[in-house]
Design an enzyme around this catalytic site. Sequence first.
Site, mmCIF file in Angstrom:
data_model
loop_
_atom_site.group_PDB
_atom_site.id
_atom_site.type_symbol
_atom_site.label_atom_id
_atom_site.label_comp_id
_atom_site.label_asym_id
_atom_site.label_seq_id
_atom_site.Cartn_x
_atom_site.Cartn_y
_atom_site.Cartn_z
ATOM 1 N N ASP A 1 0.869 -1.190 -0.080
ATOM 2 C CA ASP A 1 -0.494 0.414 0.211
ATOM 3 C C ASP A 1 0.874 1.277 -0.109
ATOM 4 O O ASP A 1 2.053 0.879 0.955
ATOM 5 C CB ASP A 1 -1.297 -0.027 1.328
ATOM 6 C CG ASP A 1 -2.230 0.837 0.911
ATOM 7 O OD1 ASP A 1 -2.329 1.529 0.122
ATOM 8 O OD2 ASP A 1 -2.702 1.806 2.221
ATOM 9 N N TYR A 42 1.123 5.630 -0.188
ATOM 10 C CA TYR A 42 1.180 6.619 0.411
ATOM 11 C C TYR A 42 1.490 8.056 -0.901
ATOM 12 O O TYR A 42 2.162 8.635 -0.952
ATOM 13 C CB TYR A 42 1.833 7.135 1.369
ATOM 14 C CG TYR A 42 1.947 8.365 2.270
ATOM 15 C CD1 TYR A 42 0.113 8.492 2.713
ATOM 16 C CD2 TYR A 42 2.774 8.998 2.674
ATOM 17 C CE1 TYR A 42 0.653 9.230 3.605
ATOM 18 C CE2 TYR A 42 2.418 9.875 4.052
ATOM 19 C CZ TYR A 42 1.337 10.106 3.780
ATOM 20 O OH TYR A 42 1.612 10.230 5.250
ATOM 21 N N HIS A 96 -3.177 14.580 0.303
ATOM 22 C CA HIS A 96 -2.967 13.844 1.374
ATOM 23 C C HIS A 96 -2.143 13.766 2.573
ATOM 24 O O HIS A 96 -2.183 14.013 3.694
ATOM 25 C CB HIS A 96 -3.781 12.043 1.273
ATOM 26 C CG HIS A 96 -3.985 10.878 2.347
ATOM 27 N ND1 HIS A 96 -4.693 11.481 3.559
ATOM 28 C CD2 HIS A 96 -3.023 10.436 2.836
ATOM 29 C CE1 HIS A 96 -4.578 10.100 4.409
ATOM 30 N NE2 HIS A 96 -3.661 9.693 4.126
ATOM 31 N N GLU A 141 -10.371 4.976 3.910
ATOM 32 C CA GLU A 141 -9.110 5.457 2.881
ATOM 33 C C GLU A 141 -9.384 4.999 1.665
ATOM 34 O O GLU A 141 -9.654 3.285 1.619
ATOM 35 C CB GLU A 141 -7.713 4.810 3.098
ATOM 36 C CG GLU A 141 -7.239 5.371 4.496
ATOM 37 C CD GLU A 141 -5.611 5.760 4.753
ATOM 38 O OE1 GLU A 141 -5.093 4.592 4.371
ATOM 39 O OE2 GLU A 141 -5.041 5.889 5.898
ATOM 40 N N GLU A 199 -9.015 4.154 -1.817
ATOM 41 C CA GLU A 199 -8.081 4.505 -2.794
ATOM 42 C C GLU A 199 -8.046 3.600 -3.900
ATOM 43 O O GLU A 199 -9.308 2.756 -4.176
ATOM 44 C CB GLU A 199 -6.913 3.467 -2.063
ATOM 45 C CG GLU A 199 -6.710 3.711 -0.325
ATOM 46 C CD GLU A 199 -5.817 2.645 -0.191
ATOM 47 O OE1 GLU A 199 -5.013 2.313 -0.649
ATOM 48 O OE2 GLU A 199 -5.633 3.057 1.515
ATOM 49 N N ASP A 231 -9.050 1.264 2.496
ATOM 50 C CA ASP A 231 -8.608 0.577 3.412
ATOM 51 C C ASP A 231 -8.324 0.949 4.565
ATOM 52 O O ASP A 231 -7.601 1.792 5.439
ATOM 53 C CB ASP A 231 -6.995 1.417 2.800
ATOM 54 C CG ASP A 231 -5.927 0.609 4.200
ATOM 55 O OD1 ASP A 231 -5.818 -0.504 4.520
ATOM 56 O OD2 ASP A 231 -4.584 1.397 4.252
ATOM 57 N N ARG A 251 -6.778 4.652 13.638
ATOM 58 C CA ARG A 251 -6.423 6.082 13.719
ATOM 59 C C ARG A 251 -5.731 6.108 15.278
ATOM 60 O O ARG A 251 -4.477 6.111 15.001
ATOM 61 C CB ARG A 251 -6.596 7.184 13.650
ATOM 62 C CG ARG A 251 -7.388 7.121 12.031
ATOM 63 C CD ARG A 251 -5.975 7.120 11.133
ATOM 64 N NE ARG A 251 -7.261 7.781 9.579
ATOM 65 C CZ ARG A 251 -5.991 6.780 8.751
ATOM 66 N NH1 ARG A 251 -5.085 6.363 7.982
ATOM 67 N NH2 ARG A 251 -6.812 6.884 7.007
ATOM 68 N N GLN A 286 -3.372 3.154 14.871
ATOM 69 C CA GLN A 286 -2.108 3.429 14.664
ATOM 70 C C GLN A 286 -1.344 4.581 15.219
ATOM 71 O O GLN A 286 0.049 4.588 14.468
ATOM 72 C CB GLN A 286 -2.462 3.788 13.103
ATOM 73 C CG GLN A 286 -1.467 4.280 11.903
ATOM 74 C CD GLN A 286 -2.189 4.834 10.685
ATOM 75 O OE1 GLN A 286 -3.155 5.186 10.714
ATOM 76 N NE2 GLN A 286 -1.903 5.570 9.334
ATOM 77 N N TYR A 288 2.760 3.261 15.162
ATOM 78 C CA TYR A 288 3.441 3.230 13.660
ATOM 79 C C TYR A 288 4.787 3.595 13.619
ATOM 80 O O TYR A 288 5.650 3.367 13.123
ATOM 81 C CB TYR A 288 2.811 4.318 12.788
ATOM 82 C CG TYR A 288 2.792 5.620 12.777
ATOM 83 C CD1 TYR A 288 3.625 6.188 12.058
ATOM 84 C CD2 TYR A 288 2.399 6.234 14.010
ATOM 85 C CE1 TYR A 288 4.045 7.496 12.409
ATOM 86 C CE2 TYR A 288 2.682 7.358 13.983
ATOM 87 C CZ TYR A 288 3.410 8.579 13.197
ATOM 88 O OH TYR A 288 3.836 9.545 13.194
ATOM 89 N N LYS A 334 -4.250 -1.647 10.198
ATOM 90 C CA LYS A 334 -4.230 -1.428 9.045
ATOM 91 C C LYS A 334 -4.660 -3.103 8.599
ATOM 92 O O LYS A 334 -5.366 -3.213 7.475
ATOM 93 C CB LYS A 334 -3.152 -1.007 8.512
ATOM 94 C CG LYS A 334 -3.057 0.069 8.500
ATOM 95 C CD LYS A 334 -3.605 0.848 7.686
ATOM 96 C CE LYS A 334 -2.630 2.219 7.602
ATOM 97 N NZ LYS A 334 -3.779 3.593 6.315
ATOM 98 N N THR A 366 -8.726 -4.967 4.397
ATOM 99 C CA THR A 366 -8.902 -3.859 3.629
ATOM 100 C C THR A 366 -9.935 -4.625 2.810
ATOM 101 O O THR A 366 -9.375 -5.550 1.787
ATOM 102 C CB THR A 366 -7.556 -3.779 2.633
ATOM 103 O OG1 THR A 366 -6.949 -3.249 3.638
ATOM 104 C CG2 THR A 366 -7.841 -2.830 1.353
ATOM 105 N N GLU A 406 -9.005 13.187 7.436
ATOM 106 C CA GLU A 406 -8.805 14.913 7.374
ATOM 107 C C GLU A 406 -9.975 15.260 6.563
ATOM 108 O O GLU A 406 -10.288 16.728 7.016
ATOM 109 C CB GLU A 406 -8.871 13.929 5.531
ATOM 110 C CG GLU A 406 -6.979 13.608 5.099
ATOM 111 C CD GLU A 406 -6.615 13.674 4.002
ATOM 112 O OE1 GLU A 406 -6.300 13.712 3.360
ATOM 113 O OE2 GLU A 406 -7.399 12.462 3.385
#
Length: 407
Positions: A124, A126, A131, A197, A199, A231, A235, A238, A242, A251, A255, A356
Site C-alpha cells: 500500500d 502513500y 493527503h 481510506e 484508494e 483501506d 487511527r 496506528q 507506527y 491496517k 482491506t 482529513e
Amino acid sequence: MTTTNPFATATSWVEGATGSLYDLDNLPYGIFSDRDTTRKIGVRIGDFVLDVTAAAQATNQPFADVLDSDRLNDFMASGKDVWHQVRTWLTTLLSDESRAAVVVLRPLTDVTLHLPFEVADYVDYYASMDHATNVGKMFRPDGDALMPNWRHLPVGYHGRAGSIVVSGTDIHRPAGQRKAPDQPAPTFGPCQRLDIEAELGFVVGRAVPFGERVGTDEFADTVFGVCGVNDWSARDIQSWEYVPLGPNLAKSFATSISAWITPLDALATAKVPTPEQEPEVVSYLVENPPMGYDIAVEVELNGEVVSQPPYAAMYWSPAQMLAHMTVNGASLRVGDFFASGTISGPEKQQCGSFLELSWGGSEPFTASGQTRTFLEDGDEVVLRYTAPGARRRIALGEVRGKILHTI
C-alpha cells in the site's frame, strides 16, 4: 496490438446495457456463483453477469482452459495477448445477437460475488500529495508537512494479503493498544477512531523472477486491471504503534476491494498526466510522461455522499509505484496487489479519509443529518468510481462495507 476497444461503435443486444456504466467499453471481470454454488469467471454487462467459463467451452475457444477456474489468476497469468483476445471475443459475443444462444446471462440480483483473485502479496502506497500534506499538518503542525523523502520516492508499506476481502463483507471494529498523549501507559480496547481510506488498487498479472526489475514502460504488460479499495484504518491504534516501523495492526484487520476488476484496456481513454513532479525523479522512476487516470470517486456514508476525491490529483503514477516495488530485485507473482494510498484532492470536499474530512476529529462534518467524525458501529460506507470510457463514462466496481462491533 491495440489497447483500445476494437468495437467502439458496436451496441450490445443485452437489455439495458447500451448507454449504461457497464456497456461494451467496460466489461470488468469477477468471480460469481449461482444456484449450484460453483464459482466461475464472469464479466459484467449492464445489470447481468455473463458466464465466461460456459461461453468459452460452448464455443471451443483456445483459451477455454484458463477461463475454467474459480479465480482470475490463471487467466491473468496467460499474458497480455490472451487478455486482448478474450476481450475481443467477449465484445463480439455481446454485440452480435446471432451468438446469443451460447451466452448464459444471470441477473446480478441472482448471483453471489466473491473475491476475484487469489492475493499473493500486498503493498500500500502513500501517493497523494494532498493527503500526505494534510496528515503532516495535523501531526507535525510545527514542522514540514512532507517528510524529506516524500517527493523522491513513492512511500509505502507491505500489507497483509490474507486480510483483503471482497466488497460487501462486514467489518468488525478492531481492538488493540491505544495511548493518548496525556496517558502514562497504553490501554487495550476497541478502536475509537475507526476510519476509511478511499484508494485505487492494481492487480499484477505477470510473474517476474527474483532479481529482476520492472520498468515504468512495462506497466501495461504487467498490470492486468484496476479495482476500488477501502483501506480501513484504526487511527488511535496506528498513532501508538507506527513509530518507527509503520502501520501494522491498525491496517491489517481488513482491506476491502471491489468484486469487479476493470481491465486496463477499458481505461485507455481515462489516462491523464500526473501533476508536475519536482525535484526531478531518479532514473528508474522516469516515465515519459508520468500517467495517471481521470477517475472520480464518491465516498458515501449511510446513504449520503460526503466527499468526492479525484484520482487525477495523485502525485505518483501507478507505473512509478510498480517500478519502485521491484527496483531492489523483489519478485512479482501473479495476484500481487498494490494500492495507491488515500486519494485526496486540494479541496475540503475532496478528502478520501474521515481523518482529513473532520481534521483529526476537531471539525465534525454532517452525514444524513448527523454530526460525524469517525466511524460508529452500524455505519455503512460505499465507495464508487467512474471514469471516461471509449463511448461515455464507465464504472469500476463499488466497495461496500458495514461496521460491526468488536469481536
